[in-house]
Every structure is written in structure tokens, then in C-alpha cells.
Design a protein around this motif. Sequence first.
Motif, PDB file in Angstrom:
ATOM      1  N   ARG A  26       8.977  -6.276  -0.073  1.00  0.00           N
ATOM      2  CA  ARG A  26       9.513  -5.625   1.115  1.00  0.00           C
ATOM      3  C   ARG A  26      10.586  -4.636   0.679  1.00  0.00           C
ATOM      4  O   ARG A  26      11.185  -4.772  -0.403  1.00  0.00           O
ATOM      5  N   LEU A  27      10.824  -3.632   1.501  1.00  0.00           N
ATOM      6  CA  LEU A  27      11.879  -2.662   1.240  1.00  0.00           C
ATOM      7  C   LEU A  27      13.214  -3.255   1.656  1.00  0.00           C
ATOM      8  O   LEU A  27      13.336  -3.829   2.746  1.00  0.00           O
ATOM      9  N   ALA A  28      14.212  -3.121   0.808  1.00  0.00           N
ATOM     10  CA  ALA A  28      15.549  -3.652   1.099  1.00  0.00           C
ATOM     11  C   ALA A  28      16.475  -2.492   1.443  1.00  0.00           C
ATOM     12  O   ALA A  28      16.142  -1.645   2.257  1.00  0.00           O
ATOM     13  N   ASP A  29      17.638  -2.450   0.832  1.00  0.00           N
ATOM     14  CA  ASP A  29      18.564  -1.347   1.037  1.00  0.00           C
ATOM     15  C   ASP A  29      17.921  -0.040   0.570  1.00  0.00           C
ATOM     16  O   ASP A  29      16.937  -0.057  -0.176  1.00  0.00           O
TER      17      ASP A  29
ATOM     18  N   ILE B 123      13.794 -11.246  -5.982  1.00  0.00           N
ATOM     19  CA  ILE B 123      14.114 -10.330  -7.079  1.00  0.00           C
ATOM     20  C   ILE B 123      14.346  -8.952  -6.473  1.00  0.00           C
ATOM     21  O   ILE B 123      13.414  -8.326  -5.948  1.00  0.00           O
ATOM     22  N   ASN B 124      15.579  -8.483  -6.515  1.00  0.00           N
ATOM     23  CA  ASN B 124      15.952  -7.183  -5.964  1.00  0.00           C
ATOM     24  C   ASN B 124      15.984  -6.170  -7.095  1.00  0.00           C
ATOM     25  O   ASN B 124      16.739  -6.319  -8.055  1.00  0.00           O
ATOM     26  N   LEU B 125      15.150  -5.124  -6.996  1.00  0.00           N
ATOM     27  CA  LEU B 125      15.019  -4.123  -8.060  1.00  0.00           C
ATOM     28  C   LEU B 125      15.245  -2.732  -7.496  1.00  0.00           C
ATOM     29  O   LEU B 125      14.941  -2.462  -6.326  1.00  0.00           O
ATOM     30  N   PRO B 126      15.762  -1.809  -8.322  1.00  0.00           N
ATOM     31  CA  PRO B 126      15.925  -0.421  -7.856  1.00  0.00           C
ATOM     32  C   PRO B 126      14.603   0.327  -7.906  1.00  0.00           C
ATOM     33  O   PRO B 126      13.765   0.096  -8.784  1.00  0.00           O
ATOM     34  N   GLN B 127      14.415   1.227  -6.954  1.00  0.00           N
ATOM     35  CA  GLN B 127      13.256   2.101  -7.000  1.00  0.00           C
ATOM     36  C   GLN B 127      13.465   3.182  -8.059  1.00  0.00           C
ATOM     37  O   GLN B 127      14.590   3.529  -8.398  1.00  0.00           O
ATOM     38  N   ALA B 128      12.362   3.706  -8.567  1.00  0.00           N
ATOM     39  CA  ALA B 128      12.441   4.802  -9.532  1.00  0.00           C
ATOM     40  C   ALA B 128      12.775   6.086  -8.795  1.00  0.00           C
ATOM     41  O   ALA B 128      12.194   6.382  -7.750  1.00  0.00           O
TER      42      ALA B 128
ATOM     43  N   THR C 119       0.814  -1.214   0.000  1.00  0.00           N
ATOM     44  CA  THR C 119       0.000   0.000   0.000  1.00  0.00           C
ATOM     45  C   THR C 119       0.849   1.265   0.000  1.00  0.00           C
ATOM     46  O   THR C 119       0.311   2.366   0.037  1.00  0.00           O
ATOM     47  N   ASP C 120       2.183   1.117  -0.012  1.00  0.00           N
ATOM     48  CA  ASP C 120       3.032   2.302   0.039  1.00  0.00           C
ATOM     49  C   ASP C 120       3.118   2.950  -1.332  1.00  0.00           C
ATOM     50  O   ASP C 120       2.594   2.445  -2.319  1.00  0.00           O
ATOM     51  N   GLY C 121       3.803   4.104  -1.381  1.00  0.00           N
ATOM     52  CA  GLY C 121       3.920   4.853  -2.627  1.00  0.00           C
ATOM     53  C   GLY C 121       5.213   4.625  -3.369  1.00  0.00           C
ATOM     54  O   GLY C 121       5.645   5.485  -4.131  1.00  0.00           O
ATOM     55  N   VAL C 122       5.865   3.480  -3.164  1.00  0.00           N
ATOM     56  CA  VAL C 122       7.112   3.179  -3.854  1.00  0.00           C
ATOM     57  C   VAL C 122       6.843   2.988  -5.340  1.00  0.00           C
ATOM     58  O   VAL C 122       5.839   2.380  -5.737  1.00  0.00           O
ATOM     59  N   GLN C 123       7.743   3.493  -6.176  1.00  0.00           N
ATOM     60  CA  GLN C 123       7.587   3.385  -7.622  1.00  0.00           C
ATOM     61  C   GLN C 123       8.795   2.694  -8.231  1.00  0.00           C
ATOM     62  O   GLN C 123       9.914   2.802  -7.711  1.00  0.00           O
ATOM     63  N   VAL C 124       8.551   1.985  -9.327  1.00  0.00           N
ATOM     64  CA  VAL C 124       9.588   1.238 -10.016  1.00  0.00           C
ATOM     65  C   VAL C 124       9.473   1.491 -11.512  1.00  0.00           C
ATOM     66  O   VAL C 124       8.407   1.873 -12.015  1.00  0.00           O
ATOM     67  N   GLN C 125      10.590   1.283 -12.210  1.00  0.00           N
ATOM     68  CA  GLN C 125      10.605   1.357 -13.672  1.00  0.00           C
ATOM     69  C   GLN C 125      10.592  -0.053 -14.227  1.00  0.00           C
ATOM     70  O   GLN C 125      11.469  -0.863 -13.910  1.00  0.00           O
ATOM     71  N   VAL C 126       9.595  -0.338 -15.074  1.00  0.00           N
ATOM     72  CA  VAL C 126       9.404  -1.687 -15.602  1.00  0.00           C
ATOM     73  C   VAL C 126       9.144  -1.601 -17.095  1.00  0.00           C
ATOM     74  O   VAL C 126       8.923  -0.529 -17.659  1.00  0.00           O
ATOM     75  N   ASP C 127       9.191  -2.766 -17.734  1.00  0.00           N
ATOM     76  CA  ASP C 127       8.781  -2.895 -19.120  1.00  0.00           C
ATOM     77  C   ASP C 127       8.154  -4.270 -19.310  1.00  0.00           C
ATOM     78  O   ASP C 127       8.040  -5.057 -18.363  1.00  0.00           O
TER      79      ASP C 127
END
Length: 430
Positions: free
Chosen positions: A343-346, A411-416, A308-316
Motif C-alpha cells: 500500500r502507499l504510505a506517506d 516494511i516501510n520503504l522509500p520510492q525511487a 498494478t501501479d507504476g511505483v518503483q523502488v530501489q532494491v538489491d
Amino acid sequence: MEWLTHSQTGFQQAARYLLGMRLAIALIQLVALAVAETVVSFPHQVPALLFCLLYAVLATLGWLWFTRRPPASVLTVSAGLALDLLLIGAWLLLTGGYTNPLTSLLLLPIAMAIILVPLNQGIALTVLGVAVYTALVAWHSPVTHTASHQQHNSTLLTELHLFGMWVTFVLTAAILLLVVGTLARRMRRQQLQLSMIRETRLRDEQIIALGLSAASVAHRLGTPLNTMALLVDELRSDSDGVSRKEDLDLMEQQLALCSQHLQHLTAAAVQAKTAQLETLNLGDWLRRLKESATLLWPAGALEWSLPTDGVQVQVDATLDQAILNLLANALTASPDWVGVRTRLADPGRIELIVEDHGEGLDLAREAPPGETIVTSENGLGVGLFLSNATIQRLGGTLKASVAPTGTTMIINLPQASSSDTSTDPAGSRS
């Protein structure tokens, strides 16, 4: 490590190391003159001091030259090191010759030559260093005590010489550790980067081969699918039975699904080629994945924990397909339950976790998953390989944790970033 003098950037890096070495030598010479002034006397004190200052000035000028207008040939570096040997030899000649405990300073330009220049030039500079030392043995100006130390001249001169040899050894070792050690560490980092580039290139070549094969298969499937669609239409017009009609409806539905998959494959290839990324809210992206997974596996036991948080990611589209491949593998290994959560990582990173209760991925115990193409009866080979490559291409990593209760794929992904969110129209729509 001759790579340092094979480009303009290399010359600039080498100039920093040479400047550090030369200024350290000039400082050692000045300190030695100051200490010796209180104990011994020699007839060339003023010229020796001028040589120190001249050496420091030439070191600075050489650094400015190499950084602002890098030379075109490594021979220039060898000429500079040869000048170092001559200037150090001249200073030693004025301060006692081979009896000066600082004669080991001649080793520093030779050590730099072994690192920075080709072998034949390094050998020539080594021979020059030996010749300079030999000249110091043949011609040298003896040092004497001042009048205030005549009562114990022999003992004091010996102690001073031995102490000077110890100090010279310590300083030479420190300079070699700082300069040569830094170059060696940089070399190891370069080799590690080259190794990673080679591995990435081999993996990309495999991906290109798979992509070409997929494109060829997609092209060839178009004609038989169109033919089968025409046959279904003809059979529908010739058949009046209800059971036959249901079978034809099912066949038509499956053919339309195959055509849709081929269109998605083409669209994903175009999107990957143009590197089109969209910025989405993490929850919106997972809901899109959930919708796609529900269409593919209506009866699949997937348990989603949507954030439910406002974290954003870049995907395709390729990342979506990579995650769906992992879900397919998990459902194959564990049809009864597969969990998906985040979950939030680093700082600046998120983790998408896919858990199952299957027997586990054996290769995860030996190496990171998806690094190579493997043969598997459960379909965990090519799909996992492509998924890992896609995740890495977008700056992420794929890890696997195997336990008796099942397998966990992380799967560890960077936030936008905020700039990506503000400039990407897709992010504003989400």
C-alpha cells in the motif's frame, strides 16, 4: 556545549548567536537613550550614543571574521566576550553607572561564556564582569531631571528606574531564551544523533561479526560438498538398483542446491560491498520475490496481492533476502496462511505488509523488532535482526503489530525518485 568552538563550522554557528546577542544589546541601549532623553539628563549623551553605534559595528565585523575566516583557538571567543563586557561597562559608566537599570546586560556575555568557552576562561570572564560592575559602583555619573520635571523629580526618577529594571529583566530573559535555549536544543539534537550513531555502530559490528562467520562457514563447506559430490558419482557407478538410484538423484539434487546457495551468498556479499542497487517496478520486484519464495517453499500457503501501479523502488539482493527471512518466520509461525500485500504510505513511501495467523512475536510488544539478536525456538532471532539492519540500510523501517489473530510485519520503504529511475540502467530494463 563547547563543541561549538571546536571546528570551523562550530565557530560559524557560534558567530550567529553572538551577533544576535550583540545587536540586541545595541538596540536596547539605543531605545533606552531615546526614552531617557525625555525624562533625565546626563553629561555624556553624545559619547553614549557613539558607543552604541561602535558596539553594533564591532558586532558585525566580528560576525564577518568568524564566518569567513574562523579563528584557530577558542581564546578568540573569550577575548571577544571580554570586549563585550568592557564596552557595555563603558556605556553604563556614561549613563549613570550602577544606577542604570540596564546593568543586568552584563549577564549576557557571562552566560554566553559559560556555554561557549572552557571552564577556566568562563570563570575569568565572570570575574571580569564582577570587576566591571564594581567599577560602576565606585565611579558613576549621576543623572538629573530636565527643568520641565522639577515639580515631581524624585517620584518620576524612581518610577523610571523601577520600570527600566522590569524592562531589562524581560529583555534579558527573552535573549537568554532565544540564544541559550537554541543552543541547548541544538545540543540535545546532537546528543540524540550521537546516541543513534552509537547504536548503529554496535549493530553494524554485530552484522560484521555475523558476516565474517557466514563467510568462514561458506568457505569451509566448499570442500565437504565437493567430496560428497564425488562420493555420489562413485556410488552411482557402483549401484544398479532403482531405489538406490532415486536416493542418489535426490542427494545430488540437494548438493547442487547447497552449492547454489553458497554461490548466491558470495554474489550477494559482492553486491552489498559495491552497493549496487537496481530500480524496479514494485510489481516486478514482488513477482521476483514470489518466484523465489515458491522455489524455497513449494507447499507454502502464501497469498500474494500484487500491485498494478507504476511505483518503483530501489532494491538489491540483500533486501530480497531480508524479505524472504520475514516470510520464513511468518510461515514457521503460521503454516496455514501468510498474506503479502502493499500500500502507499506517506508521500514518496510504500509499505510491504506481511501478515500471519500465528501466536505472535512477543518481543514486538516490548521493543521494535530486529533491534537486538534474541534467542528463539522458532528461528525469529538472527534472521529478524539482519532483516531489520538491511531494511534500515536502504532507508526503510520495520515495524510489528501483534494482535490475537496474528502478527503483522510492516516494511516501510522509500520510492525511487525520477532521477534514480532515469539514470539506473536496471530501472530502464524493468
